[in-house]
Design a protein around this motif. Structure first.
Motif, short mmCIF file in Angstrom:
data_model
loop_
_atom_site.label_atom_id
_atom_site.label_comp_id
_atom_site.label_asym_id
_atom_site.label_seq_id
_atom_site.Cartn_x
_atom_site.Cartn_y
_atom_site.Cartn_z
N THR A 1 0.85 -1.18 0.00
CA THR A 1 0.00 0.00 0.00
C THR A 1 0.88 1.23 0.00
O THR A 1 2.06 1.17 0.34
CB THR A 1 -0.92 0.02 1.25
N HIS A 2 0.30 2.38 -0.39
CA HIS A 2 1.04 3.64 -0.40
C HIS A 2 0.92 4.38 0.93
O HIS A 2 1.53 5.43 1.12
CB HIS A 2 0.53 4.54 -1.53
N ILE A 3 0.11 3.88 1.87
CA ILE A 3 -0.08 4.55 3.15
C ILE A 3 1.18 4.39 4.00
O ILE A 3 1.63 3.26 4.23
CB ILE A 3 -1.30 3.99 3.88
N PRO A 4 1.77 5.46 4.51
CA PRO A 4 2.97 5.34 5.36
C PRO A 4 2.66 4.57 6.64
O PRO A 4 1.58 4.71 7.22
CB PRO A 4 3.35 6.80 5.67
N ASN A 5 3.61 3.77 7.08
CA ASN A 5 3.40 2.96 8.28
C ASN A 5 3.22 3.80 9.53
O ASN A 5 2.55 3.39 10.47
CB ASN A 5 4.59 2.01 8.47
N TRP A 6 3.83 5.00 9.56
CA TRP A 6 3.77 5.83 10.76
C TRP A 6 2.43 6.57 10.90
O TRP A 6 2.18 7.18 11.94
CB TRP A 6 4.89 6.87 10.75
N LEU A 7 1.58 6.50 9.89
CA LEU A 7 0.36 7.32 9.90
C LEU A 7 -0.60 6.92 11.03
O LEU A 7 -1.42 7.73 11.47
CB LEU A 7 -0.34 7.22 8.55
N TRP A 8 -0.48 5.68 11.52
CA TRP A 8 -1.37 5.26 12.61
C TRP A 8 -1.11 6.05 13.88
O TRP A 8 -1.97 6.11 14.76
CB TRP A 8 -1.21 3.77 12.87
N LEU A 9 0.07 6.67 13.98
CA LEU A 9 0.39 7.46 15.16
C LEU A 9 -0.50 8.70 15.28
O LEU A 9 -0.61 9.29 16.36
CB LEU A 9 1.86 7.89 15.13
N VAL A 10 -1.13 9.11 14.16
CA VAL A 10 -2.02 10.27 14.20
C VAL A 10 -3.15 10.06 15.20
O VAL A 10 -3.60 10.99 15.87
CB VAL A 10 -2.58 10.55 12.78
N GLY A 11 -3.60 8.82 15.32
CA GLY A 11 -4.69 8.52 16.23
C GLY A 11 -4.32 8.64 17.70
O GLY A 11 -5.20 8.71 18.56
N LEU A 12 -3.02 8.68 18.00
CA LEU A 12 -2.60 8.78 19.40
C LEU A 12 -2.93 10.13 20.00
O LEU A 12 -3.13 10.25 21.21
CB LEU A 12 -1.10 8.51 19.53
N PHE A 13 -2.98 11.18 19.15
CA PHE A 13 -3.25 12.52 19.68
C PHE A 13 -4.66 12.62 20.27
O PHE A 13 -4.80 13.03 21.43
CB PHE A 13 -3.04 13.56 18.59
N PRO A 14 -5.73 12.25 19.55
CA PRO A 14 -7.06 12.29 20.20
C PRO A 14 -7.18 11.30 21.35
O PRO A 14 -7.91 11.55 22.31
CB PRO A 14 -8.04 11.97 19.07
N ILE A 15 -6.47 10.16 21.28
CA ILE A 15 -6.49 9.22 22.41
C ILE A 15 -5.91 9.88 23.64
O ILE A 15 -6.44 9.74 24.76
CB ILE A 15 -5.72 7.94 22.05
#
Length: 245
Positions: free
Chosen positions: A123-137
């Motif tokens: 996939t073209h989605i960067p692996n680190w992008l899941w970290l974006v969800g940590l901010f609202p968490i």
């Protein structure tokens, strides 16, 4: 004696503040899971000694993502007489595959439907992008801390709080002024059940006149812990007025 609190009464003091906790947490968790599901973790899923099969390029598309271009490949391969299909993407447009060149496809033993083409991504989605969800968490976690503290404070007020009258007064604040006029702070004075007088300092705020009467709530075991009755949440005031002292 402390007042008893039923489960229904405790829930009535929670109000809708829990939404400030749940909504950011759920949104953040959903974002993280969605991005993790679309990320490429083939480096963890595959090993260099995994079995390989020869694959065939079925479809090749040039895809644009904002200012970047890459190729998306749809390929087929056969393992133990069973035909499988999967998708891989190049990192850049410069990595254009040759349709005439056979593809080397690696697959996971026991799960031949899990495959990759070495050197390409899934996939073209960067692996680190899941970290974006940590901010609202994190926002939800911080909100949970303040929410629990507020609920516990409300429980203490309902269990141990005593409502009584207080009289207001103003005292000047030395060295402080506004537009040439000295500032004064509002002080609410009340008498606790032990016969002593205590004060609640509100600072240079409030529309209280000298000697005006209002209500305060103090804790029976700690009369110096006091707050204005009108500043309490509505469910807390309702329970205080409904329960005997």
């Amino acid at each position: 004696m402390p007042r008893s609190l039923s489960l229904r009464q405790r829930l009535s003091m929670c109000g809708e503040g829990w939404l400030a906790v749940v909504i950011p947490f759920v949104v953040g968790l959903g974002l993280s899971l969605a991005f993790m599901a679309g990320a490429d973790f083939t480096e963890w899923e595959f090993r260099d000694d995994d079995p390989a099969a020869m694959g065939q390029l079925v479809e090749l598309n040039l895809v644009r993502r904002k200012t970047r271009y890459y190729y998306e490949l749809k390929y087929r391969y056969v393992v133990d007489g069973v035909l499988y299909e999967n998708v891989a993407v190049t990192k850049t447009q410069a990595e254009e595959p040759d349709p005439a060149t056979p593809l080397r496809v690696q697959y996971v033993p026991g799960h031949p439907e899990w495959s990759r083409i070495p050197g390409l991504r899934k996939t073209h989605i960067p692996n680190w992008l899941w970290l974006v969800g940590l901010f609202p968490i994190l926002i939800g976690v911080v909100a949970a801390v303040f929410y629990v503290r507020a609920v516990l404070a409300s429980w203490r007020v309902v269990r141990y709080g005593i409502v009584t009258k207080a009289r207001s007064s103003r005292r000047p604040l030395p060295g402080l002024g506004r537009r040439g006029k000295p500032l004064s702070q509002v002080i609410l004075t009340f008498q606790a059940f032990d016969g002593q007088e205590y004060e609640l300092h509100l600072g240079p705020v409030g529309n209280f006149n000298q000697g005006e009467s209002t209500r305060v709530v103090y804790l029976a075991h700690a009369p110096s812990t006091v707050q204005r009755y009108d500043s309490l949440p509505k469910p807390v005031k309702t329970l205080l007025s409904a329960q005997p002292a």
